[in-house]
Design a protein around this motif. Structure first.
Motif, mmCIF file in Angstrom:
data_model
loop_
_atom_site.group_PDB
_atom_site.id
_atom_site.type_symbol
_atom_site.label_atom_id
_atom_site.label_comp_id
_atom_site.label_asym_id
_atom_site.label_seq_id
_atom_site.Cartn_x
_atom_site.Cartn_y
_atom_site.Cartn_z
ATOM 1 N N VAL A 228 0.827 -1.209 0.000
ATOM 2 C CA VAL A 228 0.000 0.000 0.000
ATOM 3 C C VAL A 228 0.864 1.263 0.000
ATOM 4 C CG1 VAL A 228 -1.758 1.279 1.280
ATOM 5 C CG2 VAL A 228 -1.852 -1.226 1.190
ATOM 6 N N GLU A 229 1.935 1.237 0.754
ATOM 7 C CA GLU A 229 2.806 2.414 0.826
ATOM 8 C C GLU A 229 3.381 2.754 -0.546
ATOM 9 O OE1 GLU A 229 6.934 3.861 3.083
ATOM 10 O OE2 GLU A 229 5.929 1.998 3.674
ATOM 11 N N PHE A 230 3.800 1.724 -1.282
ATOM 12 C CA PHE A 230 4.354 1.929 -2.618
ATOM 13 C C PHE A 230 3.300 2.505 -3.564
ATOM 14 C CE2 PHE A 230 5.077 0.292 -6.943
ATOM 15 C CZ PHE A 230 6.325 0.830 -7.203
ATOM 16 N N VAL A 231 2.104 1.960 -3.512
ATOM 17 C CA VAL A 231 1.024 2.429 -4.385
ATOM 18 C C VAL A 231 0.702 3.889 -4.107
ATOM 19 C CG1 VAL A 231 -1.438 2.193 -4.897
ATOM 20 C CG2 VAL A 231 0.019 0.164 -4.799
ATOM 21 N N GLU A 232 0.622 4.256 -2.825
ATOM 22 C CA GLU A 232 0.309 5.643 -2.482
ATOM 23 C C GLU A 232 1.418 6.586 -2.925
ATOM 24 O OE1 GLU A 232 -2.597 6.807 -1.436
ATOM 25 O OE2 GLU A 232 -3.248 4.728 -1.704
ATOM 26 N N LYS A 233 2.654 6.151 -2.809
ATOM 27 C CA LYS A 233 3.779 6.968 -3.274
ATOM 28 C C LYS A 233 3.712 7.152 -4.790
ATOM 29 C CE LYS A 233 8.822 7.348 -3.125
ATOM 30 N NZ LYS A 233 10.093 6.707 -2.691
ATOM 31 N N ALA A 234 3.380 6.080 -5.507
ATOM 32 C CA ALA A 234 3.266 6.170 -6.962
ATOM 33 C C ALA A 234 2.169 7.145 -7.367
ATOM 34 C CB ALA A 234 2.996 4.785 -7.552
ATOM 35 N N LYS A 235 1.058 7.124 -6.668
ATOM 36 C CA LYS A 235 -0.028 8.067 -6.957
ATOM 37 C C LYS A 235 0.423 9.504 -6.725
ATOM 38 C CE LYS A 235 -3.916 5.014 -5.762
ATOM 39 N NZ LYS A 235 -5.056 4.836 -4.829
ATOM 40 N N ALA A 236 1.134 9.734 -5.623
ATOM 41 C CA ALA A 236 1.592 11.080 -5.304
ATOM 42 C C ALA A 236 2.582 11.592 -6.345
ATOM 43 C CB ALA A 236 2.224 11.092 -3.911
ATOM 44 N N VAL A 237 3.528 10.739 -6.725
ATOM 45 C CA VAL A 237 4.508 11.119 -7.757
ATOM 46 C C VAL A 237 3.791 11.440 -9.063
ATOM 47 C CG1 VAL A 237 6.365 10.214 -9.228
ATOM 48 C CG2 VAL A 237 6.469 9.905 -6.743
ATOM 49 N N ASN A 238 2.769 10.670 -9.390
ATOM 50 C CA ASN A 238 2.025 10.892 -10.626
ATOM 51 C C ASN A 238 1.262 12.215 -10.579
ATOM 52 O OD1 ASN A 238 1.127 9.628 -13.254
ATOM 53 N ND2 ASN A 238 -0.857 10.045 -12.310
ATOM 54 N N ARG A 239 0.594 12.501 -9.449
ATOM 55 C CA ARG A 239 -0.150 13.756 -9.335
ATOM 56 C C ARG A 239 0.772 14.960 -9.484
ATOM 57 N NH1 ARG A 239 -3.251 10.890 -5.372
ATOM 58 N NH2 ARG A 239 -1.789 11.531 -3.741
ATOM 59 N N GLN A 240 1.899 14.914 -8.798
ATOM 60 C CA GLN A 240 2.843 16.036 -8.852
ATOM 61 C C GLN A 240 3.430 16.190 -10.253
ATOM 62 O OE1 GLN A 240 5.560 14.888 -5.755
ATOM 63 N NE2 GLN A 240 4.016 15.112 -4.141
ATOM 64 N N GLY A 241 3.793 15.055 -10.863
ATOM 65 C CA GLY A 241 4.371 15.102 -12.198
ATOM 66 C C GLY A 241 3.383 15.586 -13.242
ATOM 67 N N MET A 242 2.132 15.135 -13.127
ATOM 68 C CA MET A 242 1.114 15.566 -14.071
ATOM 69 C C MET A 242 0.894 17.074 -13.972
ATOM 70 S SD MET A 242 -0.950 14.543 -16.479
ATOM 71 C CE MET A 242 -1.254 12.783 -16.261
ATOM 72 N N ALA A 243 0.853 17.584 -12.747
ATOM 73 C CA ALA A 243 0.667 19.026 -12.553
ATOM 74 C C ALA A 243 1.815 19.804 -13.192
ATOM 75 C CB ALA A 243 0.570 19.343 -11.062
ATOM 76 N N PHE A 244 3.039 19.300 -13.051
ATOM 77 C CA PHE A 244 4.202 19.966 -13.651
ATOM 78 C C PHE A 244 4.110 19.969 -15.172
ATOM 79 C CE2 PHE A 244 8.363 19.434 -15.690
ATOM 80 C CZ PHE A 244 8.962 20.644 -15.343
ATOM 81 N N LEU A 245 3.766 18.828 -15.760
ATOM 82 C CA LEU A 245 3.675 18.743 -17.217
ATOM 83 C C LEU A 245 2.574 19.648 -17.757
ATOM 84 C CD1 LEU A 245 4.171 14.899 -17.828
ATOM 85 C CD2 LEU A 245 5.817 16.734 -18.231
ATOM 86 N N GLU A 246 1.431 19.638 -17.117
ATOM 87 C CA GLU A 246 0.324 20.485 -17.582
ATOM 88 C C GLU A 246 0.695 21.956 -17.469
ATOM 89 O OE1 GLU A 246 -3.156 19.327 -15.417
ATOM 90 O OE2 GLU A 246 -3.528 17.584 -16.704
ATOM 91 N N ARG A 247 1.319 22.327 -16.372
ATOM 92 C CA ARG A 247 1.756 23.717 -16.188
ATOM 93 C C ARG A 247 2.776 24.107 -17.266
ATOM 94 N NH1 ARG A 247 2.869 23.103 -11.355
ATOM 95 N NH2 ARG A 247 5.144 22.852 -11.434
ATOM 96 N N SER A 248 3.697 23.196 -17.545
ATOM 97 C CA SER A 248 4.726 23.470 -18.550
ATOM 98 C C SER A 248 4.120 23.597 -19.947
ATOM 99 C CB SER A 248 5.773 22.355 -18.536
ATOM 100 O OG SER A 248 6.425 22.283 -17.282
ATOM 101 N N PHE A 249 3.177 22.710 -20.272
ATOM 102 C CA PHE A 249 2.519 22.789 -21.580
ATOM 103 C C PHE A 249 1.763 24.116 -21.731
ATOM 104 C CE2 PHE A 249 2.338 17.893 -21.732
ATOM 105 C CZ PHE A 249 3.540 17.833 -22.418
ATOM 106 N N ASN A 250 1.105 24.528 -20.662
ATOM 107 C CA ASN A 250 0.397 25.811 -20.708
ATOM 108 C C ASN A 250 1.363 26.967 -20.922
ATOM 109 O OD1 ASN A 250 -2.353 25.079 -20.435
ATOM 110 N ND2 ASN A 250 -2.093 24.750 -18.232
ATOM 111 N N GLU A 251 2.494 26.943 -20.215
ATOM 112 C CA GLU A 251 3.489 28.002 -20.368
ATOM 113 C C GLU A 251 4.050 28.035 -21.785
ATOM 114 O OE1 GLU A 251 6.301 27.059 -17.350
ATOM 115 O OE2 GLU A 251 5.073 27.867 -15.702
ATOM 116 N N MET A 252 4.174 26.846 -22.394
ATOM 117 C CA MET A 252 4.711 26.746 -23.757
ATOM 118 C C MET A 252 3.630 26.916 -24.824
ATOM 119 S SD MET A 252 7.206 23.453 -23.069
ATOM 120 C CE MET A 252 7.899 23.390 -24.739
ATOM 121 N N LYS A 253 2.403 27.131 -24.352
ATOM 122 C CA LYS A 253 1.250 27.294 -25.244
ATOM 123 C C LYS A 253 1.070 26.087 -26.174
ATOM 124 C CE LYS A 253 1.058 32.339 -25.152
ATOM 125 N NZ LYS A 253 1.844 32.452 -23.896
#
Length: 363
Positions: free
Chosen positions: A272-297
């Motif tokens: 369970v600990e591994f799964v929760e960590k994977a979810k957290a890494v994914n949420r943070q990474g997705m937010a970064f990519l979306e923010r970057s794509f928006n900045e790059m239009k």
């Protein structure tokens, strides 16, 4: 005149093209320290509990595996709250999709598939010469379930739905899926591919296993390849009415899932600990990519999975090749008839940053 070796429908097949392996890229270009963010793999690696369980069995490799995956099915039964006889374990959920097609479709039968869905659905149907209707997509190239329902005929045996869909990252709501199920004849099976369901946080996202519990004619397919990081071992499963599972088990080959995969999957369920960590890494990474794509239009499709589809402003073949030369592997989408788009898997923070920097440099 000699008979043809294969049927015309086999000749027309296009082999599945997986993401480029790191080893192949580095060998071809003579580079090192490449990153692969192309195949929706877990950037954290495999579940540590799964690895330990597989390692403990290395000295038993002279034995055949449990042909019915009995222990794993019992563990899944307890976790999911369904009887073990409603669970079929496959060599990846991919095999469960194939088994469903082989078991429940016959020559002259028909399947309904959405455009821009996981290409294995088309391959499973086309490789057997069955008929299909590919339904135009809905919003953001996702599934239009009402249009798919209208495509059902008296010959339809399976409707394939990816939820979330790969490669778009879109999903269909509980209300949309309920409406579809209510409209279908009783002899039509919905194969519901939920390979990425653990990543979804949306409250209106439907749970395929719960639909099976309510008596729906659904095969809910899930995998240990994504959130659990066991892609290299190939283990997945389907949850379905017991009658359907019984028929599939008549078609399923013996010893279809190796013992290391079964042991690793069983142990990973409790990680369970591994799964929760994977979810957290994914949420943070997705937010970064979306923010970057928006900045790059750059246009992108909001995703509930562990990957995101973005529109490339230059020729995607050129962009893909330039990224390769920078040691960054992403996924071209020509095979999905999305030639202007590229798909990138959410990686570790440093991988995401490297990808964005490389993308800025080539654009």
């Amino acid at each position: 005149m000699a008979k043809e070796l294969v049927a015309d429908y086999i000749k027309k097949l296009v082999p599945y093209v997986p993401g480029k392996p790191i080893e192949e890229l580095e060998r071809e270009l003579g580079i090192k320290d490449s990153i692969k963010i192309a195949s929706n793999e877990n950037p954290l690696g495999p579940s540590p509990k799964g690895v330990a369980a597989a390692q403990a069995l290395l000295n038993n490799l002279h034995r055949y595996p449990d042909g019915g995956a009995t222990t794993l099915r019992d563990r899944l039964s307890k976790k999911l709250g369904v009887p073990a006889d409603q669970i079929v374990v496959g060599n990846g959920s991919n095999e469960v999709l194939e088994l469903a097609t082989a078991t429940f479709m016959r020559p002259g039968d028909h399947a309904v598939i959405s455009a821009h869905a996981f290409v294995v659905y088309d391959l499973a149907v086309d490789s057997r010469g069955y008929d299909k209707t590919v339904v135009p997509p809905g919003k953001n190239y996702g599934h239009d379930l009402r249009a798919m329902a209208k495509a059902v005929t008296d010959k339809t045996r399976i409707v394939f739905i990816a939820n979330p869909n790969n490669p778009t990252g879109t999903y269909n709501t509980r209300e949309e899926l309920d409406e579809l199920l209510e409209s279908l004849p009783q002899d039509v099976i919905v194969v519901l591919d939920e390979a990425y369901f653990e990543f979804v946080d949306q409250p209106d996202y439907p749970d395929g296993v719960e639909l099976v519990k309510k008596g729906a004619n659904v095969i809910a397919c899930r995998t240990f390849s994504k959130i659990y990081g066991l892609a290299g071992l190939r283990c997945g499963y389907g949850v379905m009415p017991a009658e359907l599972a019984g028929y599939i088990n008549r078609v399923r080959q013996p010893f279809n899932v190796n013992m290391l995969a079964q042991a690793a999957a069983e142990a990973a369920i409790d990680d369970v600990e591994f799964v929760e960590k994977a979810k957290a890494v994914n949420r943070q990474g997705m937010a970064f990519l979306e923010r970057s794509f928006n900045e790059m239009k750059l246009e992108f499709i909001p995703s509930v999975g562990n990957f995101v589809l973005f529109k490339c402003p230059i020729d995607t073949k050129v962009a893909y090749d330039k990224l390769l030369r920078k040691g960054v592997i992403v996924r071209p989408m020509g095979g999905y008839k999305l030639g202007e788009w590229l798909r990138v898997t959410v990686g570790l923070p440093e991988e995401n940053q490297r990808f964005i920097q490389a993308l800025k440099e080539i654009l």
